[in-house]
Design a protein around this motif. Structure first.
Motif, PDB file in Angstrom:
ATOM      1  N   SER A  81      -5.916   3.450  -3.937  1.00 50.80           N
ATOM      2  CA  SER A  81      -5.645   3.565  -5.262  1.00 50.80           C
ATOM      3  C   SER A  81      -6.867   3.927  -6.083  1.00 50.80           C
ATOM      4  O   SER A  81      -6.747   4.773  -6.937  1.00 50.80           O
ATOM      5  CB  SER A  81      -4.979   2.210  -5.503  1.00 50.80           C
ATOM      6  OG  SER A  81      -3.796   2.086  -4.665  1.00 50.80           O
TER       7      SER A  81
ATOM      8  N   GLN B  31       0.708  -1.312   0.155  1.00 44.79           N
ATOM      9  CA  GLN B  31      -0.066  -0.047   0.087  1.00 44.79           C
ATOM     10  C   GLN B  31       0.795   1.198  -0.066  1.00 44.79           C
ATOM     11  O   GLN B  31       0.585   2.148  -0.747  1.00 44.79           O
ATOM     12  CB  GLN B  31      -0.869  -0.049   1.148  1.00 44.79           C
ATOM     13  CG  GLN B  31      -1.478   1.085   1.399  1.00 44.79           C
ATOM     14  CD  GLN B  31      -2.839   1.350   0.613  1.00 44.79           C
ATOM     15  OE1 GLN B  31      -3.020   0.807  -0.619  1.00 44.79           O
ATOM     16  NE2 GLN B  31      -4.120   1.647   1.325  1.00 44.79           N
TER      17      GLN B  31
ATOM     18  N   MET C 176      -7.467  -1.722  -1.681  1.00 51.79           N
ATOM     19  CA  MET C 176      -7.501  -0.931  -3.019  1.00 51.79           C
ATOM     20  C   MET C 176      -8.303   0.391  -2.870  1.00 51.79           C
ATOM     21  O   MET C 176      -8.344   1.168  -3.951  1.00 51.79           O
ATOM     22  CB  MET C 176      -8.730  -2.020  -3.833  1.00 51.79           C
ATOM     23  CG  MET C 176      -7.898  -3.161  -4.420  1.00 51.79           C
ATOM     24  SD  MET C 176      -8.932  -4.102  -5.549  1.00 51.79           S
ATOM     25  CE  MET C 176     -10.537  -4.145  -4.590  1.00 51.79           C
TER      26      MET C 176
END
Length: 205
Positions: free
Chosen positions: A107, A48, A104
């Motif tokens: 992002s 991350q 996720m």
């Protein structure tokens, strides 16, 4: 929680190996579900940080090229990075753990919020190139691009908020945090970014 319990077990196993089984003649490694989960947790955190850092650098360079100004390119990252940090803080406050689903969020959110920033700054730059002052350019961009940014942000927020109605926890977390990040990005684009531009110009930096 289960995640905390597994992490604690992995830490205890590491301590026991270091204190009781560590020697030049003996090499000990533990395996199993706890080890696998702990390795995955550490990998998600490292991945991350690495992915966000690379994405931020790449987006900054592209914004500098698009806007033909390194100053505007740097300022464009204010409303892009701030919502991501706020989203991560929200995850910590709600005790939402990083897993294959929630990892996720940052992002995806970064890809969404950078679009509004790009529209706003391109409009400001084009207005200033046409002879407007910075204040006039910001005011015109607010009434032009600002309306489009508000509409698209509300649509995206509504769409991601629907995921909260589900029963699958990772999808619910993904929806609520992403929706919050988009709202924060909207405020950053229309309030924080113009204010930063004006303060920077007035200080003569």
């Amino acid at each position: 929680s289960k995640a905390d319990a597994l992490a604690a077990q992995a830490e205890l196993a590491d301590i026991y190996i270091r204190e009781h089984l560590s020697s030049p003649e003996l090499s000990v490694e533990y395996t199993g579900h706890v080890k696998l989960y702990d390795d995955m947790r550490k990998y998600l955190v490292v991945a991350q940080v690495r992915s966000l850092t690379l994405a931020a650098i790449a987006i900054t360079l592209l914004m500098c090229l698009l806007l033909r100004s390194w100053k505007l390119g740097l300022f464009s990252m204010i409303p892009n990075v701030l919502p991501i940090f706020c989203g991560l803080a929200l995850m910590a406050a709600l005790d939402i753990r990083l897993d294959p689903g929630t990892v996720m969020i940052a992002s995806v959110a970064l890809g969404l919020v950078v679009d509004d920033t790009c529209h706003f700054l391109v409009n400001v730059r084009s207005r200033m190139s046409a002879g407007d002052t910075l204040e006039q350019a910001i005011e015109a961009s607010m009434s032009g691009s600002g309306r489009a940014i508000i509409v698209t942000s509300l649509i995206l927020t509504s769409g991601f908020s629907v995921l909260v109605l589900g029963s699958f926890a990772p999808s619910m977390y993904f929806g609520v945090v992403t929706a919050a990040v988009i709202v924060i990005a909207l405020v950053a684009d229309l309030v924080v970014l113009p204010a930063a531009l004006l303060v920077f110009r007035r200080t003569g930096s």
